[in-house]
Design a protein around this motif. Structure first.
Motif, PDB file in Angstrom:
ATOM      1  N   LEU A  59       0.797  -1.134  -0.185  1.00  0.00           N
ATOM      2  CA  LEU A  59      -0.059  -0.042  -0.057  1.00  0.00           C
ATOM      3  C   LEU A  59       0.939   1.067   0.042  1.00  0.00           C
ATOM      4  CD1 LEU A  59      -3.026   0.633   0.275  1.00  0.00           C
ATOM      5  CD2 LEU A  59      -2.874   0.400   2.746  1.00  0.00           C
ATOM      6  N   HIS A  60       2.194   1.148   0.293  1.00  0.00           N
ATOM      7  CA  HIS A  60       2.925   2.414   0.414  1.00  0.00           C
ATOM      8  C   HIS A  60       4.513   2.205  -0.031  1.00  0.00           C
ATOM      9  CE1 HIS A  60       3.334   6.327   1.976  1.00  0.00           C
ATOM     10  NE2 HIS A  60       4.669   6.157   2.071  1.00  0.00           N
ATOM     11  N   THR A  61       4.865   2.370  -1.324  1.00  0.00           N
ATOM     12  CA  THR A  61       6.164   1.999  -1.491  1.00  0.00           C
ATOM     13  C   THR A  61       6.630   3.159  -2.800  1.00  0.00           C
ATOM     14  OG1 THR A  61       7.694   0.312  -2.393  1.00  0.00           O
ATOM     15  CG2 THR A  61       5.349   0.213  -3.129  1.00  0.00           C
ATOM     16  N   HIS A  62       7.661   3.843  -2.423  1.00  0.00           N
ATOM     17  CA  HIS A  62       8.411   4.790  -3.132  1.00  0.00           C
ATOM     18  C   HIS A  62       9.054   4.318  -4.220  1.00  0.00           C
ATOM     19  CE1 HIS A  62       6.666   8.170  -0.624  1.00  0.00           C
ATOM     20  NE2 HIS A  62       6.928   7.240   0.442  1.00  0.00           N
ATOM     21  N   VAL A  63       8.359   3.972  -5.601  1.00  0.00           N
ATOM     22  CA  VAL A  63       8.996   3.166  -6.606  1.00  0.00           C
ATOM     23  C   VAL A  63       9.216   4.035  -7.899  1.00  0.00           C
ATOM     24  CG1 VAL A  63       8.467   0.916  -5.709  1.00  0.00           C
ATOM     25  CG2 VAL A  63       6.553   1.997  -6.915  1.00  0.00           C
ATOM     26  N   GLU A 119       2.443   3.393  -5.690  1.00  0.00           N
ATOM     27  CA  GLU A 119       3.340   4.743  -5.606  1.00  0.00           C
ATOM     28  C   GLU A 119       2.488   5.621  -4.634  1.00  0.00           C
ATOM     29  OE1 GLU A 119       6.441   6.080  -5.800  1.00  0.00           O
ATOM     30  OE2 GLU A 119       5.264   7.724  -5.196  1.00  0.00           O
ATOM     31  N   PRO A 120       3.257   6.266  -3.379  1.00  0.00           N
ATOM     32  CA  PRO A 120       2.120   6.737  -2.596  1.00  0.00           C
ATOM     33  C   PRO A 120       2.501   8.294  -2.550  1.00  0.00           C
ATOM     34  CG  PRO A 120       4.028   6.007  -1.409  1.00  0.00           C
ATOM     35  CD  PRO A 120       4.142   5.752  -2.962  1.00  0.00           C
ATOM     36  N   ALA A 121       3.369   8.927  -3.569  1.00  0.00           N
ATOM     37  CA  ALA A 121       3.533  10.454  -3.497  1.00  0.00           C
ATOM     38  C   ALA A 121       4.045  10.912  -4.835  1.00  0.00           C
ATOM     39  CB  ALA A 121       4.471  10.714  -2.287  1.00  0.00           C
ATOM     40  N   THR A 271       0.046   6.744   7.128  1.00  0.00           N
ATOM     41  CA  THR A 271       1.166   5.991   6.706  1.00  0.00           C
ATOM     42  C   THR A 271       2.366   6.168   7.591  1.00  0.00           C
ATOM     43  OG1 THR A 271       2.211   5.635   4.822  1.00  0.00           O
ATOM     44  CG2 THR A 271       1.946   7.995   5.041  1.00  0.00           C
ATOM     45  N   HIS A 272       3.147   5.093   7.421  1.00  0.00           N
ATOM     46  CA  HIS A 272       4.425   4.918   8.141  1.00  0.00           C
ATOM     47  C   HIS A 272       4.386   5.628   9.607  1.00  0.00           C
ATOM     48  CE1 HIS A 272       4.981   9.244   6.245  1.00  0.00           C
ATOM     49  NE2 HIS A 272       5.195   8.270   4.991  1.00  0.00           N
ATOM     50  N   ILE A 273       3.261   5.151  10.268  1.00  0.00           N
ATOM     51  CA  ILE A 273       2.977   5.745  11.528  1.00  0.00           C
ATOM     52  C   ILE A 273       4.326   5.726  12.605  1.00  0.00           C
ATOM     53  CG2 ILE A 273       2.057   3.721  12.665  1.00  0.00           C
ATOM     54  CD1 ILE A 273       0.074   5.596  13.850  1.00  0.00           C
ATOM     55  N   THR A 385       8.002  -0.640   4.917  1.00  0.00           N
ATOM     56  CA  THR A 385       9.053  -0.139   5.488  1.00  0.00           C
ATOM     57  C   THR A 385       8.964   1.620   4.963  1.00  0.00           C
ATOM     58  OG1 THR A 385      10.129  -0.654   3.497  1.00  0.00           O
ATOM     59  CG2 THR A 385      10.339  -2.001   5.552  1.00  0.00           C
ATOM     60  N   ASP A 386       7.913   2.034   4.356  1.00  0.00           N
ATOM     61  CA  ASP A 386       7.834   3.326   3.557  1.00  0.00           C
ATOM     62  C   ASP A 386       9.150   3.275   2.600  1.00  0.00           C
ATOM     63  OD1 ASP A 386       7.436   5.745   2.786  1.00  0.00           O
ATOM     64  OD2 ASP A 386       8.249   6.750   4.629  1.00  0.00           O
ATOM     65  N   HIS A 387       9.269   2.238   1.906  1.00  0.00           N
ATOM     66  CA  HIS A 387      10.222   1.848   1.068  1.00  0.00           C
ATOM     67  C   HIS A 387      10.837   3.198   0.210  1.00  0.00           C
ATOM     68  CE1 HIS A 387      12.958   0.266  -2.364  1.00  0.00           C
ATOM     69  NE2 HIS A 387      12.101   0.919  -2.877  1.00  0.00           N
ATOM     70  N   PRO A 388      11.687   3.667  -0.135  1.00  0.00           N
ATOM     71  CA  PRO A 388      13.193   3.272   0.615  1.00  0.00           C
ATOM     72  C   PRO A 388      13.483   3.921   2.232  1.00  0.00           C
ATOM     73  CG  PRO A 388      13.790   4.608  -0.891  1.00  0.00           C
ATOM     74  CD  PRO A 388      12.116   4.678  -0.763  1.00  0.00           C
ATOM     75  N   ASN A 389      12.480   4.534   2.761  1.00  0.00           N
ATOM     76  CA  ASN A 389      12.829   5.528   3.909  1.00  0.00           C
ATOM     77  C   ASN A 389      13.151   4.843   5.269  1.00  0.00           C
ATOM     78  OD1 ASN A 389      12.254   8.255   3.096  1.00  0.00           O
ATOM     79  ND2 ASN A 389      10.523   7.349   2.381  1.00  0.00           N
ATOM     80  N   GLY A 390      12.495   3.826   5.464  1.00  0.00           N
ATOM     81  CA  GLY A 390      13.023   2.843   6.708  1.00  0.00           C
ATOM     82  C   GLY A 390      13.651   1.862   6.078  1.00  0.00           C
TER      83      GLY A 390
HETATM   84 ZN   LIG Z   1       6.334   7.448   2.158  1.00  0.00          ZN
END
Ligand SMILES: [Zn+2]
Length: 570
Positions: A59-63, A119-121, A271-273, A385-390
């Protein structure tokens, strides 16, 4: 193609199936009743002693999109350590560990049994770029969430208290750029930062030049999404992300939903609480505030979350929270990139290393797992993991193991910062996720939160034939004790079927296929849309560097599109 999966141990929570040994039949890309498939004609998979589940949904991955691409450019060292060779007919080449190239992203997801990613942003003005990259990611279905958090039209219509216009603009923009839901990142901060403020702003700080507060942005867009009937309503990265003491802002954001009714699914997805669950006043006295947040989430069914779990090692952070990346850069003093997307949003990128012996990083690692274990309803929890943030999405099997095995968590905690651990309650939590809960938080829940539960996230008749088969027998393996076996099985699925085609066999991809891009088309009153569009046109001429006709991403430009039409009350 007809496929028959025989005698697998099936977990399918949306249909109430928990570990039943049964057959799954597939025809023309869909799950069908078993009698519709002839075993003599079909491709038969003997799944005896194997776990059979729906394809995973991230549901949330920056790709994809401009900041992801810039992240790749900023991390050449990340691309030297991980290189994928070209195999004719089976896979393309690529590289990158925390910022992989498009083909590598698709390859690694499908091998793990994931068949859809979000892709969430994406800055709306850069949507064409985002879609082109998404189109280039093989195997999986996808969707993207455009950013609305510092958007001048949203701010203008809120200032005018024009709720219908906010809703109509959202409907128009989602259709125009082919987005799936509203994303808010640190609402108002990007715009405030343009005025030299915006670092760590709270819900009631006024955004300079507009007379609008972050609270208004959340409340108006939430109201609009509900009236538009968008299934996945506001997907929010809360204000004050990454600051000690920020959990109070997160609590306030959750409480904002209380003026809205309880619907068939949550209306706010935080997201990514983990990054928004910090107690204490400074980095020196940081503590986990997971208990306070979990208590509130348990009480309020309007809210769902994903974790933003931290993984130890060097990662690449990238977010539309440009002011926060500025703060992070001054902590790391390594590399930093920052950008502004015309009248819409901003972004920043900073590589960051999470260390096991660090007091702060230890607390961060604990918080993600604590919240997942303290929130009782798995239908409102999603792994990320909020890929790739976490960390990279390829570490999901470890996160599943940490949730299903106290022993696996204890093993990691032995190596962590002791003072940090004392500020966490993870060591005292005994809960271990069940097989069913694992399937919910990686498949069924994200499907439901996206409003796609009719075709995704389950294995009932009529579902898309997206199936993952893992070489592990839930009747024999106790994940609490044998978590290493669990990790091994989840890292590489035995088989993956995507859209009715076998694309992974024995842990290796067998061929290249491409999925579809989903977008939402909320239908609003034509008169209202006409008048709002006239205003949009005026401002476009005045403020944008591109014309309105260039701005639109047309269906013909995309490889394969799935429209989700919703009839709204606007
Ligand atoms: Zn994010």
């Amino acid at each position: 193609m007809e496929i028959l999966i025989r005698n697998g141990v099936v977990y399918d929570p949306l249909n109430g199936i928990e570990g039943e040994v049964m057959d799954i039949a597939i025809k023309d890309g869909k799950i069908v009743p078993t009698e519709k498939v002839d075993p003599k004609e079909a491709y038969v998979i003997d799944a005896r002693g194997m776990l059979v589940v729906p394809g995973g949904i991230d549901l949330h991955t920056h790709v994809a999109g401009p900041k992801v691409n810039l992240g790749r450019v900023m991390r050449p060292e990340d691309h030297r350590v991980s290189i994928l060779r070209y195999i004719p007919g089976r896979r393309h080449s690529g590289s990158g560990k925390t910022t992989p190239s498009t083909t590598v992203i698709g390859y690694r997801y499908i091998r793990m049994g994931y068949t859809m990613i979000i892709e969430p942003a994406s800055p709306p003005i850069k949507s064409r770029h985002t879609h082109e990259e998404l189109d280039d990611i093989p195997y999986v279905d996808k969707a993207m969430l455009p950013l609305f958090d510092s958007n001048w039209f949203i701010l203008k219509f809120i200032r005018e208290d024009a709720r219908d216009k906010v809703a109509t603009y959202i409907a128009w923009l989602l259709r125009t750029v082919k987005g799936y839901a509203v994303k808010l990142v640190d609402p108002g901060a990007g715009e405030a930062w343009g005025w030299g403020r915006g670092i760590g702003i709270s819900l009631d700080d006024e955004i300079p030049g507009w007379g609008v507060k972050p609270r208004d942005i959340i409340e108006y867009t939430l109201d609009a999404c509900i009236r538009l009937g968008i299934p996945h309503k506001v997907h929010i990265h809360c204000n004050r992300l990454g600051f000690p003491g920020n959990y109070e802002t997160t609590l306030e954001t959750i409480r904002l939903t209380e003026k809205f009714p309880i619907l068939d699914r949550p209306i706010m997805h935080i997201t990514h609480i983990q990054f928004n669950a910090y107690g204490g006043e400074t980095w020196g006295n940081l503590r986990s505030a997971s208990e306070e947040l979990a208590r509130e989430i348990n009480r309020n069914p309007r809210v769902s979350i994903d974790l933003g779990q931290v993984i130890f090692g060097t990662q690449t952070t990238m977010t539309a929270d440009a002011p926060y990346e500025y703060v992070l850069y001054h902590l790391t003093k390594w590399k930093w990139s920052s950008t502004d997307a015309e009248c819409e949003c901003a972004a920043g990128i900073v590589p960051y290393k999470y260390r096991k012996k660090s007091y702060v990083n230890t607390i961060q690692w604990c918080i993600g797992l604590e919240i997942a274990l303290l929130v009782r309803d798995p239908w409102r929890v999603v792994i990320s993991t909020d890929h790739p943030n976490g960390g990279p999405f390829t570490r999901y099997p470890w996160i599943v193991a940490w949730l299903m095995s106290k022993r696996a968590r204890d093993e990691v905690m032995k190596k962590l910062n002791e003072r940090g651990l004392r500020k966490c309650i993870l060591p005292s939590i005994d809960r271990e996720y069940t097989w069913t809960e694992f399937v919910i938080i990686t498949r069924a829940a994200p499907a439901k939160l996206l409003g796609l539960e009719k075709t995704k996230g389950h294995l009932g008749v009529g579902a898309d034939a997206d199936v993952a088969i893992y070489d592990i027998d839930p009747r024999e393996v106790d994940p609490s004790r044998d978590y290493e076996k669990l990790i091994k099985a989840l890292r590489r699925a035995k088989y993956v079927i995507k859209g009715g085609e076998v694309v992974v066999k024995d842990g290796e991809v067998t061929r290249v296929i491409y999925g579809s891009t989903y977008y939402i088309n909320p239908v609003v009153s034509p008169d209202l849309e006409k008048s709002v569009k006239a205003e949009i046109e005026q401002w476009f001429k005045r403020w944008y560097s591109v014309s309105l006709s260039t701005y639109e991403v047309r269906i013909e430009e995309l490889r394969s599109v799935k429209e989700v039409k919703v009839i709204s009350r606007v």
